[in-house]
Design a protein around this motif. Structure first.
Motif, PDB file in Angstrom:
ATOM      1  N   SER A   4      -6.904  -1.181  10.897  1.00  0.00           N
ATOM      2  CA  SER A   4      -7.170  -0.588   9.591  1.00  0.00           C
ATOM      3  C   SER A   4      -8.157   0.571   9.719  1.00  0.00           C
ATOM      4  O   SER A   4      -8.036   1.588   9.020  1.00  0.00           O
ATOM      5  N   MET A  36       2.614  -4.069   4.953  1.00  0.00           N
ATOM      6  CA  MET A  36       2.325  -4.370   3.560  1.00  0.00           C
ATOM      7  C   MET A  36       3.440  -3.800   2.683  1.00  0.00           C
ATOM      8  O   MET A  36       4.170  -2.895   3.089  1.00  0.00           O
ATOM      9  N   GLN A  40       1.061  -3.805  -2.432  1.00  0.00           N
ATOM     10  CA  GLN A  40      -0.159  -4.250  -1.750  1.00  0.00           C
ATOM     11  C   GLN A  40      -0.945  -3.076  -1.184  1.00  0.00           C
ATOM     12  O   GLN A  40      -2.180  -3.089  -1.186  1.00  0.00           O
ATOM     13  N   VAL A  44      -5.358  -0.350  -1.763  1.00  0.00           N
ATOM     14  CA  VAL A  44      -6.161  -0.055  -0.575  1.00  0.00           C
ATOM     15  C   VAL A  44      -6.208   1.457  -0.341  1.00  0.00           C
ATOM     16  O   VAL A  44      -7.265   2.023  -0.035  1.00  0.00           O
ATOM     17  N   THR A 212      -8.286  -4.163  -9.253  1.00  0.00           N
ATOM     18  CA  THR A 212      -9.216  -5.278  -9.070  1.00  0.00           C
ATOM     19  C   THR A 212      -9.051  -6.297 -10.178  1.00  0.00           C
ATOM     20  O   THR A 212      -9.095  -7.507  -9.952  1.00  0.00           O
ATOM     21  N   HIS A 216      -5.333  -7.572  -7.077  1.00  0.00           N
ATOM     22  CA  HIS A 216      -4.425  -7.102  -6.028  1.00  0.00           C
ATOM     23  C   HIS A 216      -5.126  -6.244  -4.986  1.00  0.00           C
ATOM     24  O   HIS A 216      -4.464  -5.496  -4.263  1.00  0.00           O
ATOM     25  N   LEU A 217      -6.457  -6.316  -4.890  1.00  0.00           N
ATOM     26  CA  LEU A 217      -7.189  -5.496  -3.933  1.00  0.00           C
ATOM     27  C   LEU A 217      -7.794  -6.375  -2.849  1.00  0.00           C
ATOM     28  O   LEU A 217      -8.582  -7.272  -3.128  1.00  0.00           O
ATOM     29  N   ASP A 218      -7.423  -6.110  -1.591  1.00  0.00           N
ATOM     30  CA  ASP A 218      -8.018  -6.768  -0.439  1.00  0.00           C
ATOM     31  C   ASP A 218      -9.305  -6.023  -0.111  1.00  0.00           C
ATOM     32  O   ASP A 218      -9.281  -4.957   0.514  1.00  0.00           O
ATOM     33  N   ASP A 220     -12.056  -6.425   1.896  1.00  0.00           N
ATOM     34  CA  ASP A 220     -12.473  -6.147   3.274  1.00  0.00           C
ATOM     35  C   ASP A 220     -11.610  -5.068   3.911  1.00  0.00           C
ATOM     36  O   ASP A 220     -12.112  -4.140   4.564  1.00  0.00           O
ATOM     37  N   LEU A 221     -10.305  -5.188   3.735  1.00  0.00           N
ATOM     38  CA  LEU A 221      -9.394  -4.196   4.304  1.00  0.00           C
ATOM     39  C   LEU A 221      -9.620  -2.826   3.667  1.00  0.00           C
ATOM     40  O   LEU A 221      -9.661  -1.797   4.357  1.00  0.00           O
TER      41      LEU A 221
END
Length: 273
Positions: A4, A36, A40, A44, A212, A216-218, A220-221
């Motif tokens: 990433s 992804m 998804q 990001v 958010t 739907h927000l990762d 850490d990534l």
């Protein structure tokens, strides 16, 4: 996590080297690099694009080239429509959304290739036709845009469209804002680019908040991807000054076209997620 960071750095470098395009390639990089879906990947990508655009906007404000009133109107409308785009993205099937993204990326590649071409040799020799003034013109007396109803309308429409696409595809919307400001205003290229970055920062902030809220927000990534993009942007700005702009635009156009074909193939494949 290491991947990433690498993908985010690619986005930042492209933003620095081409002045655009990093945002529209962020989603494909996440789709193919981290497997992804567009739904998804879009939130990001929004964080990386927004952070990079915010940095560019701050630098533009420092240099006094951001048209902050125009950016406020365009950005305000973009902030209103970006959450709608996020909501639509979560309800659209993955394959049509991927196909739409492929078409947007292909169109961006074509525009970048056109911009890299030198002006036609015969154009300078042809008689200069009177140029009709665009709706938004700069007042020679004070250097500010003259605010008229047609000017406000085209700027507001630009904001609404760019915000919707920002939320829907996670692309930032610069490929809508820059052509629109170029066509409908007589601003110079530096002001257009800086004002576009300010709008993108506002639109992506709204889209991020909406993503958010939908969960739907990762985080850490997104943070690693975005941090790498910002660092690479700062480094790339130094490198960009030493390379021919036309060559960079053509390389980006070719890469974007290839990625668009890959995205379209994914959209047409019934076995793709």
């Amino acid at each position: 996590m290491e991947l990433s960071w690498a993908l985010g750095a690619i986005v930042g470098l492209i933003l620095a080297l081409t002045g655009a395009g990093g945002g529209v390639l962020a989603v494909p990089l996440l789709v193919f690099g981290l497997h992804m879906s567009v739904q998804q990947a879009a939130p990001v990508a929004l964080l990386a694009v927004g952070a990079s655009a915010g940095l560019g906007a701050v630098l533009g404000l420092r240099d006094g080239i951001v048209r902050y009133r125009a950016a406020s109107l365009i950005g305000g409308l973009a902030m209103l429509t970006a959450p709608l785009g996020v909501a639509l993205a979560q309800h659209l099937p993955a394959r049509p959304l991927t196909g739409l993204f492929a078409m947007v990326l292909g169109w961006t590649a074509w525009r970048m290739w056109q911009q890299s071409r030198p002006a036609a040799a015969g154009s300078a020799a042809s008689p200069a036709a009177p140029r009709q003034l665009p709706p938004c013109v700069v007042d020679a007396a004070d250097g500010r845009l003259r605010w008229t109803a047609p000017c406000a309308w085209v700027l507001a429409t630009t904001g609404a469209a760019s915000g919707l696409l920002t939320g829907l595809l996670g692309v930032g919307g610069g490929f809508v804002i820059v052509p629109s400001l170029t066509h409908w205003t007589d601003l110079d290229a530096r002001s257009i680019a800086a004002t576009s970055l300010a709008v993108i920062a506002l639109a992506t902030l709204s889209g991020l908040l909406a993503a958010t809220g939908h969960g739907h927000l990762d985080g850490d990534l997104a943070l690693s991807f975005g941090a790498a993009a910002v660092v690479a942007l700062l480094i790339g700005r130094v490198v960009a000054k030493r390379l021919p702009a036309a060559m960079l635009k053509r390389v980006f156009a070719v890469v974007s076209a290839l990625v668009a074909v890959m995205m379209l193939a994914r959209a047409l494949n019934p076995m793709a997620a």
